[in-house]
Design a protein around this motif. Structure first.
Motif, mmCIF file in Angstrom:
data_model
loop_
_atom_site.group_PDB
_atom_site.id
_atom_site.type_symbol
_atom_site.label_atom_id
_atom_site.label_comp_id
_atom_site.label_asym_id
_atom_site.label_seq_id
_atom_site.Cartn_x
_atom_site.Cartn_y
_atom_site.Cartn_z
ATOM 1 N N MET A 1 0.851 -1.197 0.000
ATOM 2 C CA MET A 1 0.000 0.000 0.000
ATOM 3 C C MET A 1 0.889 1.250 0.000
ATOM 4 O O MET A 1 1.756 1.379 0.858
ATOM 5 C CB MET A 1 -0.892 0.001 1.244
ATOM 6 C CG MET A 1 -1.970 1.057 1.214
ATOM 7 S SD MET A 1 -2.960 1.128 2.706
ATOM 8 C CE MET A 1 -3.893 -0.384 2.599
ATOM 9 N N ASN A 2 0.692 2.125 -0.974
ATOM 10 C CA ASN A 2 1.538 3.322 -1.038
ATOM 11 C C ASN A 2 0.948 4.476 -0.213
ATOM 12 O O ASN A 2 -0.115 4.342 0.392
ATOM 13 C CB ASN A 2 1.796 3.743 -2.495
ATOM 14 C CG ASN A 2 0.542 4.165 -3.216
ATOM 15 O OD1 ASN A 2 -0.446 4.556 -2.588
ATOM 16 N ND2 ASN A 2 0.555 4.095 -4.535
ATOM 17 N N LYS B 1 -4.930 -5.581 -7.523
ATOM 18 C CA LYS B 1 -4.313 -6.254 -6.360
ATOM 19 C C LYS B 1 -2.788 -6.120 -6.355
ATOM 20 O O LYS B 1 -2.068 -7.058 -6.040
ATOM 21 C CB LYS B 1 -4.707 -7.726 -6.349
ATOM 22 C CG LYS B 1 -6.185 -7.910 -6.087
ATOM 23 C CD LYS B 1 -6.562 -9.337 -6.219
ATOM 24 C CE LYS B 1 -8.066 -9.483 -6.048
ATOM 25 N NZ LYS B 1 -8.589 -10.658 -6.657
ATOM 26 N N THR B 2 -2.292 -4.968 -6.731
ATOM 27 C CA THR B 2 -0.839 -4.786 -6.807
ATOM 28 C C THR B 2 -0.171 -4.777 -5.438
ATOM 29 O O THR B 2 1.001 -5.062 -5.324
ATOM 30 C CB THR B 2 -0.497 -3.473 -7.513
ATOM 31 O OG1 THR B 2 -1.188 -2.427 -6.852
ATOM 32 C CG2 THR B 2 -0.884 -3.521 -8.958
ATOM 33 N N SER B 3 -0.932 -4.443 -4.414
ATOM 34 C CA SER B 3 -0.323 -4.350 -3.089
ATOM 35 C C SER B 3 0.124 -5.712 -2.570
ATOM 36 O O SER B 3 0.878 -5.802 -1.629
ATOM 37 C CB SER B 3 -1.294 -3.707 -2.112
ATOM 38 O OG SER B 3 -2.487 -4.449 -2.080
ATOM 39 N N TYR C 1 -6.825 1.508 -7.261
ATOM 40 C CA TYR C 1 -5.568 0.839 -6.913
ATOM 41 C C TYR C 1 -5.815 -0.628 -6.569
ATOM 42 O O TYR C 1 -5.007 -1.486 -6.903
ATOM 43 C CB TYR C 1 -4.888 1.509 -5.716
ATOM 44 C CG TYR C 1 -3.949 2.622 -6.077
ATOM 45 C CD1 TYR C 1 -2.762 2.370 -6.748
ATOM 46 C CD2 TYR C 1 -4.241 3.933 -5.737
ATOM 47 C CE1 TYR C 1 -1.905 3.402 -7.076
ATOM 48 C CE2 TYR C 1 -3.392 4.970 -6.063
ATOM 49 C CZ TYR C 1 -2.227 4.695 -6.728
ATOM 50 O OH TYR C 1 -1.375 5.716 -7.066
ATOM 51 N N GLY D 1 1.529 -8.060 -4.600
ATOM 52 C CA GLY D 1 2.372 -8.663 -5.631
ATOM 53 C C GLY D 1 3.644 -9.260 -5.056
ATOM 54 O O GLY D 1 4.011 -9.033 -3.906
#
Lengths: 146, 69
Positions: free
Chosen positions: A1-2, A139-141, A135, A143
């Motif tokens: 999470m950014n 589901k990039t968080s 975002y 990866g």
């Protein structure tokens, strides 16, 4: 999470609590003291101000790049969603009052800033919510590193 | 007709000394999240970014990305 996602979460949570507690307070005050004094319950909306602490609470992400083309694309889409939602709400409320009260109807001037404030809160809330949804879609968080 | 952009980035990373996503991200100037999103097909990169990724692996854009109709 950014960092942007963390900030959006804080805004969604604080605004959610603020709107919910204000709605409960106005309802309770309405039954106890009646309008227009019951509108004092809307003071709970000030809780949403804590969302403004997000840039202070969340530090910059590690790494040389903080914001890239994908972040710009997501933020642009979120801004559009926020503006669309607030404009629709503002228009619906204005036209709704006109339709209910009729052409020669009158309303309390206190209602106008409330509609304006509601539109602003909606804009920020939908913006933050859109960022979380956009975002989260890929589901990039979660990866992998390799 | 649904068009889908597939890519070979994951395989190419492993072929290049198991390059990490962070290392690739640093080389092309994006965040690691964006590399993950591209690999998973969740984000279609700009032409500039696509070319930068291809250059890192010393390949052409067509060798890295493929448009499936």
């Amino acid at each position: 999470m950014n960092r942007i996602q963390k900030m959006s979460w804080l805004i969604v949570i604080t605004q959610g609590i603020a709107v919910l507690s204000a709605a409960i307070a106005v309802t309770v005050f309405y039954y106890k003291i009646g309008f227009p004094r019951a509108w004092a319950g809307s003071a709970f909306l000030a809780i949403s101000g804590f969302g403004g602490l997000a840039p202070v609470l969340f530090r910059k992400d590690p790494g040389p790049v903080q914001f890239d083309e994908r972040d710009v694309a997501i933020n642009s889409a979120a801004v559009k969603n926020g503006f669309t939602a607030s404009y629709l709400l503002f228009g619906s409320l204005c036209m709704g009052i006109w339709m209910i009260k009729g052409i020669r109807g009158t309303i309390d001037v206190n209602v106008l800033p409330m509609i304006w404030m509601l539109a602003g809160i909606t804009c920020i809330f939908v913006h933050a919510l859109s960022i979380l949804i956009l975002y989260g879609r890929d589901k990039t968080s979660e990866g992998e590193t390799k | 007709m649904a068009e889908k952009l597939t890519n070979q980035i994951r395989r190419l990373r492993f072929d290049n000394n198991e390059m990490t996503q962070q290392a690739l991200a640093d080389k092309v100037g994006v965040t690691r999240q964006t590399i993950i999103a591209i690999e998973q097909g969740g984000y279609t990169p700009s032409l500039v970014l696509g070319m930068k990724i291809a250059w890192v692996f010393n390949k052409t854009v067509e060798e890295v990305f493929r448009l499936e109709c």
